[in-house]
Design a protein around this motif. Structure first.
Motif, mmCIF file in Angstrom:
data_model
loop_
_atom_site.group_PDB
_atom_site.id
_atom_site.type_symbol
_atom_site.label_atom_id
_atom_site.label_comp_id
_atom_site.label_asym_id
_atom_site.label_seq_id
_atom_site.Cartn_x
_atom_site.Cartn_y
_atom_site.Cartn_z
ATOM 1 N N ALA A 58 -7.910 -6.498 -2.290
ATOM 2 C CA ALA A 58 -7.153 -5.243 -2.222
ATOM 3 C C ALA A 58 -7.687 -4.343 -1.115
ATOM 4 O O ALA A 58 -6.912 -3.730 -0.379
ATOM 5 C CB ALA A 58 -7.214 -4.524 -3.569
ATOM 6 N N SER A 59 -8.996 -4.285 -0.969
ATOM 7 C CA SER A 59 -9.591 -3.449 0.074
ATOM 8 C C SER A 59 -9.279 -4.009 1.462
ATOM 9 O O SER A 59 -8.991 -3.251 2.395
ATOM 10 C CB SER A 59 -11.100 -3.349 -0.124
ATOM 11 O OG SER A 59 -11.390 -2.764 -1.365
ATOM 12 N N ALA B 14 2.516 -0.237 -4.692
ATOM 13 C CA ALA B 14 1.432 0.247 -5.559
ATOM 14 C C ALA B 14 1.673 1.676 -6.054
ATOM 15 O O ALA B 14 1.523 1.934 -7.256
ATOM 16 C CB ALA B 14 0.091 0.127 -4.849
ATOM 17 N N SER C 261 2.332 2.496 -9.993
ATOM 18 C CA SER C 261 1.414 3.455 -10.610
ATOM 19 C C SER C 261 2.180 4.597 -11.279
ATOM 20 O O SER C 261 1.861 4.997 -12.398
ATOM 21 C CB SER C 261 0.468 4.008 -9.554
ATOM 22 O OG SER C 261 -0.403 4.945 -10.105
ATOM 23 N N ILE D 18 -3.764 5.171 -9.580
ATOM 24 C CA ILE D 18 -3.528 4.214 -8.493
ATOM 25 C C ILE D 18 -4.658 3.203 -8.414
ATOM 26 O O ILE D 18 -4.450 2.049 -8.044
ATOM 27 C CB ILE D 18 -3.320 4.946 -7.139
ATOM 28 C CG1 ILE D 18 -2.822 3.993 -6.054
ATOM 29 C CG2 ILE D 18 -4.586 5.590 -6.666
ATOM 30 C CD1 ILE D 18 -1.394 3.688 -6.126
ATOM 31 N N SER D 19 -5.863 3.605 -8.791
ATOM 32 C CA SER D 19 -7.003 2.681 -8.736
ATOM 33 C C SER D 19 -6.818 1.496 -9.681
ATOM 34 O O SER D 19 -7.319 0.398 -9.417
ATOM 35 C CB SER D 19 -8.303 3.414 -9.053
ATOM 36 O OG SER D 19 -8.251 3.973 -10.347
ATOM 37 N N PHE E 247 -4.213 -0.693 -7.985
ATOM 38 C CA PHE E 247 -4.726 -1.089 -6.671
ATOM 39 C C PHE E 247 -5.214 -2.537 -6.665
ATOM 40 O O PHE E 247 -4.850 -3.324 -5.809
ATOM 41 C CB PHE E 247 -5.866 -0.125 -6.311
ATOM 42 C CG PHE E 247 -6.533 -0.380 -4.994
ATOM 43 C CD1 PHE E 247 -5.935 0.012 -3.821
ATOM 44 C CD2 PHE E 247 -7.780 -0.990 -4.948
ATOM 45 C CE1 PHE E 247 -6.558 -0.202 -2.610
ATOM 46 C CE2 PHE E 247 -8.405 -1.199 -3.740
ATOM 47 C CZ PHE E 247 -7.789 -0.808 -2.571
ATOM 48 N N ARG E 248 -6.027 -2.892 -7.641
ATOM 49 C CA ARG E 248 -6.624 -4.235 -7.666
ATOM 50 C C ARG E 248 -5.634 -5.337 -8.007
ATOM 51 O O ARG E 248 -5.819 -6.475 -7.595
ATOM 52 C CB ARG E 248 -7.756 -4.289 -8.682
ATOM 53 C CG ARG E 248 -8.949 -3.482 -8.305
ATOM 54 C CD ARG E 248 -10.023 -3.598 -9.352
ATOM 55 N NE ARG E 248 -11.121 -2.713 -9.050
ATOM 56 C CZ ARG E 248 -12.359 -2.949 -9.386
ATOM 57 N NH1 ARG E 248 -12.663 -4.018 -10.057
ATOM 58 N NH2 ARG E 248 -13.302 -2.096 -9.080
ATOM 59 N N ILE F 93 -1.745 -4.929 -4.937
ATOM 60 C CA ILE F 93 -1.853 -5.048 -3.481
ATOM 61 C C ILE F 93 -2.165 -6.465 -3.015
ATOM 62 O O ILE F 93 -1.497 -6.979 -2.114
ATOM 63 C CB ILE F 93 -2.838 -4.000 -2.919
ATOM 64 C CG1 ILE F 93 -2.237 -2.614 -3.116
ATOM 65 C CG2 ILE F 93 -3.149 -4.259 -1.455
ATOM 66 C CD1 ILE F 93 -3.136 -1.472 -2.717
ATOM 67 N N THR G 163 -5.665 -3.236 2.175
ATOM 68 C CA THR G 163 -5.507 -1.814 2.489
ATOM 69 C C THR G 163 -6.005 -1.523 3.899
ATOM 70 O O THR G 163 -5.377 -0.770 4.658
ATOM 71 C CB THR G 163 -6.257 -0.951 1.463
ATOM 72 O OG1 THR G 163 -5.756 -1.262 0.162
ATOM 73 C CG2 THR G 163 -6.078 0.527 1.736
ATOM 74 N N VAL H 9 0.826 -1.211 0.000
ATOM 75 C CA VAL H 9 0.000 0.000 0.000
ATOM 76 C C VAL H 9 0.859 1.259 0.000
ATOM 77 O O VAL H 9 0.567 2.220 -0.708
ATOM 78 C CB VAL H 9 -0.973 -0.004 1.206
ATOM 79 C CG1 VAL H 9 -1.612 1.350 1.405
ATOM 80 C CG2 VAL H 9 -2.031 -1.072 1.022
#
Length: 175
Positions: free
Chosen positions: A139-140, A46, A50, A57-58, A61-62, A65, A143, A42
């Motif tokens: 990923a969430s 990432a 990016s 970054i989105s 992100f998936r 991470i 994070t 994170v």
């Protein structure tokens, strides 16, 4: 290291022991690896990927991470088994001692609680998104886990700062 070995609590004076020390040790090592992988992915990997790919970054992100978090957990377990093959954890006493220290360490338990709450919050937040996928969920959660670890680290640093620069006041009655 026998995962099914249950300790005989009557041999110890303390009732607050992990019943399965090898399982406690393995879970601890895996969790620390996931936590480290989450924080590094994170905060460093990432954003670097990016910037290198010049994409939002989105997008990274998936994909980045979850892989980095899983690699952290895998590498930490690999290091544990390397230590086991080296002979450092062949005795039950060595495993019991490490499991006991982990189990009773308040700081470890607190950072684990923060990271668990963060991972649950991150996973829950991803479910709100209409096009939720497993990669977004992982990923969430990763994070959130990293956020929990960083909140704990910030809290610990703030407490240290307060203790160092703002010592408790002396009560005049004690003088």
């Amino acid at each position: 290291m026998d995962l099914n070995r249950k300790i005989d609590a009557s041999n110890y004076g303390d009732n607050d022991l992990p019943l399965y020390p090898a399982r406690t040790l393995i879970c601890h090592v895996a969790l620390k690896g996931f936590q480290l992988g989450s924080v590094v992915s994170v905060c460093i990997i990432a954003p670097a990927v990016s910037m290198y790919r010049r994409q939002p970054i989105s997008t990274t992100f998936r994909s980045i991470i979850p892989i980095a978090s899983l690699m952290g957990g895998s590498l930490s377990l690999a290091s544990l088994f390397a230590k086991y093959n080296k002979g450092d954890l062949n005795s039950n006493d060595a495993v019991d001692d490490r499991a006991y220290r982990i189990y009773r360490n308040e700081g470890q338990n607190k950072v684990d609680k923060y990271s668990f709450i963060g991972a649950i919050a991150g996973a829950a937040a991803s479910i709100v998104v209409p096009s939720t996928s497993i990669s977004l969920l992982l990923a969430s959660a990763s994070t959130g886990m990293a956020t929990g670890v960083l909140i704990y680290a910030g809290e610990k640093a703030a407490n240290h700062f307060n203790e160092k620069f703002f010592p408790p006041a002396v009560d005049r009655k004690d003088l």
